[in-house]
Design a protein around this motif. Structure first.
Motif, PDB file in Angstrom:
ATOM      1  N   GLU A   1       0.824  -1.211   0.000  1.00  0.00           N
ATOM      2  CA  GLU A   1       0.000   0.000   0.000  1.00  0.00           C
ATOM      3  C   GLU A   1       0.859   1.262   0.000  1.00  0.00           C
ATOM      4  O   GLU A   1       0.565   2.220  -0.721  1.00  0.00           O
ATOM      5  N   GLU A   2       1.925   1.271   0.789  1.00  0.00           N
ATOM      6  CA  GLU A   2       2.826   2.428   0.828  1.00  0.00           C
ATOM      7  C   GLU A   2       3.463   2.661  -0.538  1.00  0.00           C
ATOM      8  O   GLU A   2       3.587   3.807  -0.986  1.00  0.00           O
ATOM      9  N   ASN A   3       3.872   1.581  -1.194  1.00  0.00           N
ATOM     10  CA  ASN A   3       4.473   1.718  -2.525  1.00  0.00           C
ATOM     11  C   ASN A   3       3.473   2.280  -3.526  1.00  0.00           C
ATOM     12  O   ASN A   3       3.822   3.133  -4.354  1.00  0.00           O
ATOM     13  N   ILE A   4       2.240   1.828  -3.462  1.00  0.00           N
ATOM     14  CA  ILE A   4       1.214   2.336  -4.377  1.00  0.00           C
ATOM     15  C   ILE A   4       0.948   3.811  -4.104  1.00  0.00           C
ATOM     16  O   ILE A   4       0.866   4.620  -5.026  1.00  0.00           O
ATOM     17  N   ARG A   5       0.828   4.172  -2.841  1.00  0.00           N
ATOM     18  CA  ARG A   5       0.598   5.585  -2.504  1.00  0.00           C
ATOM     19  C   ARG A   5       1.767   6.469  -2.944  1.00  0.00           C
ATOM     20  O   ARG A   5       1.578   7.652  -3.237  1.00  0.00           O
ATOM     21  N   ALA A   6       2.953   5.898  -3.006  1.00  0.00           N
ATOM     22  CA  ALA A   6       4.136   6.644  -3.448  1.00  0.00           C
ATOM     23  C   ALA A   6       4.246   6.677  -4.971  1.00  0.00           C
ATOM     24  O   ALA A   6       5.195   7.246  -5.510  1.00  0.00           O
ATOM     25  N   GLY A   7       3.291   6.051  -5.646  1.00  0.00           N
ATOM     26  CA  GLY A   7       3.278   6.085  -7.108  1.00  0.00           C
ATOM     27  C   GLY A   7       4.127   5.023  -7.773  1.00  0.00           C
ATOM     28  O   GLY A   7       4.351   5.070  -8.977  1.00  0.00           O
ATOM     29  N   ARG A   8       4.592   4.042  -6.986  1.00  0.00           N
ATOM     30  CA  ARG A   8       5.415   2.972  -7.559  1.00  0.00           C
ATOM     31  C   ARG A   8       4.514   1.874  -8.122  1.00  0.00           C
ATOM     32  O   ARG A   8       3.456   1.592  -7.584  1.00  0.00           O
ATOM     33  N   THR A   9       4.981   1.237  -9.163  1.00  0.00           N
ATOM     34  CA  THR A   9       4.265   0.106  -9.751  1.00  0.00           C
ATOM     35  C   THR A   9       4.654  -1.155  -8.997  1.00  0.00           C
ATOM     36  O   THR A   9       5.842  -1.425  -8.803  1.00  0.00           O
ATOM     37  N   VAL A  10       3.656  -1.899  -8.554  1.00  0.00           N
ATOM     38  CA  VAL A  10       3.913  -3.142  -7.825  1.00  0.00           C
ATOM     39  C   VAL A  10       3.016  -4.240  -8.370  1.00  0.00           C
ATOM     40  O   VAL A  10       1.926  -3.979  -8.880  1.00  0.00           O
ATOM     41  N   ASP A  11       3.492  -5.461  -8.263  1.00  0.00           N
ATOM     42  CA  ASP A  11       2.683  -6.632  -8.603  1.00  0.00           C
ATOM     43  C   ASP A  11       2.132  -7.169  -7.290  1.00  0.00           C
ATOM     44  O   ASP A  11       2.867  -7.734  -6.482  1.00  0.00           O
ATOM     45  N   ILE A  12       0.833  -6.978  -7.084  1.00  0.00           N
ATOM     46  CA  ILE A  12       0.233  -7.351  -5.800  1.00  0.00           C
ATOM     47  C   ILE A  12      -0.048  -8.840  -5.684  1.00  0.00           C
ATOM     48  O   ILE A  12      -0.507  -9.301  -4.653  1.00  0.00           O
ATOM     49  N   THR A  13       0.272  -9.594  -6.703  1.00  0.00           N
ATOM     50  CA  THR A  13      -0.032 -11.018  -6.695  1.00  0.00           C
ATOM     51  C   THR A  13       1.143 -11.894  -6.262  1.00  0.00           C
ATOM     52  O   THR A  13       0.971 -13.098  -6.077  1.00  0.00           O
ATOM     53  N   VAL A  14       2.312 -11.302  -6.118  1.00  0.00           N
ATOM     54  CA  VAL A  14       3.500 -12.110  -5.787  1.00  0.00           C
ATOM     55  C   VAL A  14       4.161 -11.607  -4.510  1.00  0.00           C
ATOM     56  O   VAL A  14       3.962 -10.467  -4.093  1.00  0.00           O
ATOM     57  N   GLY A  15       4.945 -12.492  -3.897  1.00  0.00           N
ATOM     58  CA  GLY A  15       5.763 -12.116  -2.758  1.00  0.00           C
ATOM     59  C   GLY A  15       5.106 -12.231  -1.410  1.00  0.00           C
ATOM     60  O   GLY A  15       5.723 -11.903  -0.390  1.00  0.00           O
TER      61      GLY A  15
END
Length: 135
Positions: free
Chosen positions: A118-132
């Motif tokens: 969530e922090e990465n998304i709020r910071a505008g970073r692209t993340v794959d929420i399905t892994v890790g």
């Protein structure tokens, strides 16, 4: 992204009665505006697209995290763990506390990973929420 969502994101307190949308086949537009706020420009509406997309991603993260946590410990087990933990605390029963800490550790690792995404998304970073995700 729907125009309605853009307006509701831009003006969270606006009521549905304050505006009317219409779509004649060329895309939705604001037909009537009775709100006590300025009628939004295209630039205003476009400015909230990333917020809407981020909110959708964050909701998806919360759904994934909840499912993973409930797989470890359904709500009735979480409630029982709380009662057992309080009882063990009162009785100074460290063996029970240690068992509960193991389960809590698994749950907390999921919560921490969810928060990180969530922090990465709020910071505008692209993340794959399905892994890790921790198991």
């Amino acid at each position: 992204i729907m125009l309605y969502d853009q307006i509701k994101t831009l003006y969270p307190d606006i009521q549905d009665i304050d505006f009317t949308l219409r779509d004649d086949g060329a895309g939705a537009y604001i037909e009537k505006w009775h709100a006590p706020f300025n009628r939004p420009s295209k630039k205003d509406l476009d400015s909230v697209i990333s917020i809407i997309e981020s909110n959708k991603s964050i909701k998806a993260i919360k759904v994934i995290a909840e499912a993973k946590i409930l797989k470890i410990a359904p709500m009735y087990k979480q409630n029982n763990m709380l009662a057992q933990g309080l009882d063990a605390l009162v009785k100074n029963d460290m063996a029970t506390m240690d068992k509960l800490k193991v389960v809590w550790g698994r749950i907390n690792s999921i919560r921490n990973y969810s928060n990180s995404l969530e922090e990465n998304i709020r910071a505008g970073r692209t993340v794959d929420i399905t892994v890790g995700w921790p198991e």
